[in-house]
Each structure stands twice: as C-alpha cells, then as structure tokens.
Design a protein around this motif. Structure first.
Motif, mmCIF file in Angstrom:
data_model
loop_
_atom_site.group_PDB
_atom_site.id
_atom_site.type_symbol
_atom_site.label_atom_id
_atom_site.label_comp_id
_atom_site.label_asym_id
_atom_site.label_seq_id
_atom_site.Cartn_x
_atom_site.Cartn_y
_atom_site.Cartn_z
ATOM 1 N N ALA A 164 0.822 -1.213 0.000
ATOM 2 C CA ALA A 164 0.000 0.000 0.000
ATOM 3 C C ALA A 164 0.850 1.254 0.000
ATOM 4 O O ALA A 164 0.403 2.313 -0.446
ATOM 5 N N ASN A 174 -8.660 7.496 11.117
ATOM 6 C CA ASN A 174 -8.891 6.062 10.933
ATOM 7 C C ASN A 174 -7.758 5.262 11.562
ATOM 8 O O ASN A 174 -7.982 4.317 12.333
ATOM 9 N N ARG A 226 -17.952 9.110 6.539
ATOM 10 C CA ARG A 226 -16.781 8.240 6.689
ATOM 11 C C ARG A 226 -16.506 7.975 8.174
ATOM 12 O O ARG A 226 -16.186 6.850 8.567
ATOM 13 N N ASP A 253 -1.287 6.766 5.871
ATOM 14 C CA ASP A 253 -2.134 6.610 4.689
ATOM 15 C C ASP A 253 -2.134 5.178 4.164
ATOM 16 O O ASP A 253 -3.079 4.751 3.492
ATOM 17 N N PHE A 311 -5.219 2.497 5.580
ATOM 18 C CA PHE A 311 -6.539 2.395 4.961
ATOM 19 C C PHE A 311 -6.559 3.317 3.738
ATOM 20 O O PHE A 311 -7.090 4.432 3.806
ATOM 21 N N PRO A 312 -5.961 2.910 2.626
ATOM 22 C CA PRO A 312 -5.767 3.800 1.471
ATOM 23 C C PRO A 312 -7.047 4.444 0.941
ATOM 24 O O PRO A 312 -7.030 5.598 0.526
ATOM 25 N N LYS A 313 -8.170 3.738 0.975
ATOM 26 C CA LYS A 313 -9.404 4.279 0.417
ATOM 27 C C LYS A 313 -9.857 5.514 1.190
ATOM 28 O O LYS A 313 -10.210 6.541 0.612
ATOM 29 N N TYR A 314 -9.846 5.429 2.510
ATOM 30 C CA TYR A 314 -10.277 6.561 3.324
ATOM 31 C C TYR A 314 -9.353 7.756 3.138
ATOM 32 O O TYR A 314 -9.794 8.905 3.119
ATOM 33 N N SER A 315 -8.067 7.502 3.018
ATOM 34 C CA SER A 315 -7.110 8.590 2.829
ATOM 35 C C SER A 315 -7.374 9.326 1.526
ATOM 36 O O SER A 315 -7.334 10.555 1.467
ATOM 37 N N LEU A 316 -7.660 8.575 0.450
ATOM 38 C CA LEU A 316 -7.919 9.184 -0.846
ATOM 39 C C LEU A 316 -9.156 10.070 -0.801
ATOM 40 O O LEU A 316 -9.149 11.198 -1.316
ATOM 41 N N GLU A 317 -10.223 9.581 -0.170
ATOM 42 C CA GLU A 317 -11.449 10.377 -0.079
ATOM 43 C C GLU A 317 -11.205 11.670 0.687
ATOM 44 O O GLU A 317 -11.744 12.724 0.350
ATOM 45 N N ASP A 344 -9.361 14.188 -1.566
ATOM 46 C CA ASP A 344 -10.238 14.777 -2.589
ATOM 47 C C ASP A 344 -11.132 15.874 -2.018
ATOM 48 O O ASP A 344 -11.604 16.744 -2.752
#
Length: 410
Positions: free
Chosen positions: A106, A166, A199, A318, A321-327, A330
């Motif tokens: 990741a 997170n 989230r 990061d 939990f890569p998905k939460y970080s990306l959101e 953004d």
C-alpha cells in the motif's frame, strides 16, 4: 569565429576534502538546475571556472547561467565550503526490503542506518502492506497512550473520517491491555468537516464506537457566534486575509473536544497530529522565538491533550486504509498561507533527503518541550486558554470576526 554549438561543454564537479564528484549536465541546464537535480545545496558551494585558454581559476557567480553560456571554460569546479562529504546521505543507492505480504503493498518508506564508526549510511526502501502499516501505527499509538493516559481512563478523540483519524482509532482499538474507553467526536461547519461525517460514522461502526457529531450551530456557540450568521470560513477570511483557516479550525476542535470531555467527566482528549504536523508546528515556534509546545502530552487548563500519532509518518498512516485517505484528500481545500506552505515544505524536504532525521528532530523537540512546558492561562475576554498576552489590536480583530460575542468558556 567559433560556433558556440560546436564547443565542448565544460565538465562540472563538486570538490570536497573527500575528493571530486562529477555531475552531469545538458547545454540548456542552468547551474542551479544541475545542483538541484543532484541534491547539492546551492548555498554550500562556490563556483570556479577553469579557463580553456589557460590561466588562474575565476570565481564565477553563475547559478543562473546554462552550461552553453560558459565561454572559454573547460571545467566548473564547485568547491564545497565545509570539510564534510555531502554525498554521505544520498538515498539513490538503496536496498529494497520487500513486504511481508507480496502483492498487497500500500505504501513504502525509506529508512537510513547510520554507522558512526565507519562513517557510512545505508538506505533501505521498505515496501509496506496495509497490515504492516497498521501494526507500526498500533505499536506507536500504544506506547504513547500507555505512557500518558492512565489505565481505565475515558479518552475523547477528535476524528475527521480521513486517514489519520482512521489509523488513530485502529491503534486505540488494539490497546486491549490498558482499559481506556474511547469517545470519538467530529465537528461540522466547514465543507471538508461535513464531508467527513459519513466516513467517520462508518469507521466508528466498524470499531463498535458511538460517534458524537457536533453540529455547526453548536460549534459557533463555542466561539459565541450567532447561529444564523455567515459561515465560519467567510468570517475568518474577512478579518484574516492571507492566513489559513486551519489556525481557527484547530482552536475550535480543541474547544469542542474539551467541552465533550467535561460533559463526561474526563480531562483527556486526543487528536490525530502526526509526525510531520508536530515538527512543522514546533519548527515554526522555535523559528519565531517560542519554545516548543509540549508533546506528546500537553496540559491546557484542566484538559490534557494527548497526541498518539506524534511519531507516525503520514505516508505510513495513509498506507493503513488507502481508500479513506484518498477520499479525504479529494475533499480538501487549498491553503494560501505562506507560512504554512513554507514550514511543511521544509519538513518534507528534510524527511525526504535525510530519512530518519525527522524522527530524531521530533524526539529532541519532545524532550525539550516536556522539560519546560508552555503554561496556558485563561483569557477572560476570549473565553479560552492562551499561551501569552494577546495584543489589543489582534484581540479586537478576533472579537470583530466573532461579531463581538463572548465565546463559551473552554
């Protein structure tokens, strides 16, 4: 007449007491571009031109000149102005350490191992899976909480729904041997806070925690702002043009968490301030003549602020939990504060060029901050604790931003 395009370009070398290091360069590259590409500080070298026609070396202030513009020059010798080896800490020749979970990587992080006896530094690029990132964070969060929060205590935790909160909640959830009770809180009132609520709710459900959502009107009330007034960002930017709302946002989060802690009868609160954040804050402080603010534990009135992520790099956070970080990325809005841009840029430059050094800086600043902690006093006019006397003009500007109202004590 000689055609400049047919001339051989001068060679470029850094000259140190340890020897010479040649640098490659193209005809249209400026000298400063060549230095930057090779990670040589421009302030540490003096350029001397070796005449092609013979004669003595010429001191040549020429950072803005391209190689093609050096006439009658066979060599450019860049004399390093200290007797050190600036290439000792180069990270170009690193060894890769694969993840314990191949195919699930990741993120990655560079470490350096320094050997003072041999005067050498080895660089390692460690590939990390989400599981490995989570273990690193859990270990560091656990160490900090055990050392700074009593066993069995209630801990109010500020969350945003992003990568930091997170990872923080995960680390706290793994602290099974300390018996603390976690009370997550999120604020509303600005767009990226509002966007983080779903989230944060999903995260808290995952960890079996009940999330307290403080609505925008309640947040305004903490500062004494009328509920039906214009939004917080507009108020701040109207009076403090060029400054970052993050400064006010941090205060609001502290006031909200402190109130939530008082409501349940605890004095312990925590936020997701990470390694880069804490060094940035205190680099600014010492640069402006202030002593470091205490961390990882900071006493503000009756409230104890704990920073469990203070030794956790954002890159590894990061990776948890890569998905939460990306959101979360953004949803961010741009920062135009020159100071905030400057200090974070300096911190990331140090971290990138000298891996491991930022952690050393954090440890040193922490020791200094805890030996002689900043004392905070309650300001009756502002309604919250401050570090030092607030100049009257600044006080009036702040009160004007609030609409002349009195903030709720915090």
């Amino acid at each position: 007449m000689t055609d400049s395009s047919s001339r051989a370009l001068p060679t470029v070398s850094v000259v140190t007491s340890h020897g010479r290091q040649p640098l490659s360069g193209a005809a249209d590259e400026r000298l400063i571009d060549i230095l930057s590409r090779n990670h040589v500080p421009w302030s540490a070298v003096a350029a001397y031109a070796v005449p092609e026609s013979g004669g003595d070396l010429r001191l040549s202030p020429s950072l803005d000149r391209t190689l093609a513009e050096f006439e009658d020059t066979s060599e450019i010798l860049l004399y390093f102005n200290r007797n050190v080896n600036p290439f000792n800490f180069s990270i170009e020749d690193f060894k890769t350490i694969e993840s314990d979970h191949p195919g699930e990587e990741a993120t990655e992080y560079i470490y350096q191992r320094l050997d003072n006896e041999t005067g050498t530094a080895e660089s390692f690029l460690k590939k990390l899976s989400p599981e490995e990132c989570r273990q690193i964070i859990a270990d560091r969060v656990g160490d900090t909480v055990r050392a700074n929060v009593p066993a069995g205590a209630d801990l109010v935790v500020g969350v945003s729904g992003g990568g930091d909160s997170n990872a923080l909640l995960y680390g706290l959830s793994q602290l099974s041997d300390h018996g603390i009770t976690v009370h997550p809180v999120i604020l509303k009132g600005i767009p990226d806070w509002d966007a983080g609520v779903p989230r944060a709710q999903a995260l808290c459900e995952k960890y079996g925690l009940e999330l307290t959502v403080i609505e925008a009107d309640e947040v305004k009330q903490l500062l004494g702002i009328p509920a039906d007034s214009v939004d917080l960002i507009d108020r701040f930017e109207r009076e403090f043009q060029g400054d970052d709302f993050e400064f006010l946002g941090t205060l609001m989060i502290r006031l909200a968490l402190s109130k939530a802690a008082r409501d349940i009868g605890t004095s312990y609160i925590a936020t997701g301030v990470n390694l880069e954040d804490i060094v940035c804050e205190n680099l600014f402080r010492v640069t402006t003549g202030l002593k470091p603010a205490a961390f990882p534990k900071r006493q503000i009135g009756d409230t104890t602020l704990v920073l469990p992520l203070w030794l956790c790099p954002k890159r590894i956070i990061d990776g948890c939990f890569p998905k939460y970080s990306l959101e979360n990325y953004d949803a961010r809005y741009p920062c135009f504060s020159l100071g905030r841009n400057l200090y974070y840029s300096v911190v990331y430059a140090l971290q990138s060029q000298f891996p491991g050094y930022l952690e050393q800086v954090a440890h040193g600043l922490s020791q200094l901050s805890m030996k002689d902690p900043v004392e905070y006093t309650y300001n009756e006019q502002l309604g919250f604790h401050v570090e030092r006397t607030v100049p009257f003009p600044l006080l009036r500007r702040f009160q004007k931003m609030l609409g002349g109202a009195q903030p709720t004590a915090g």
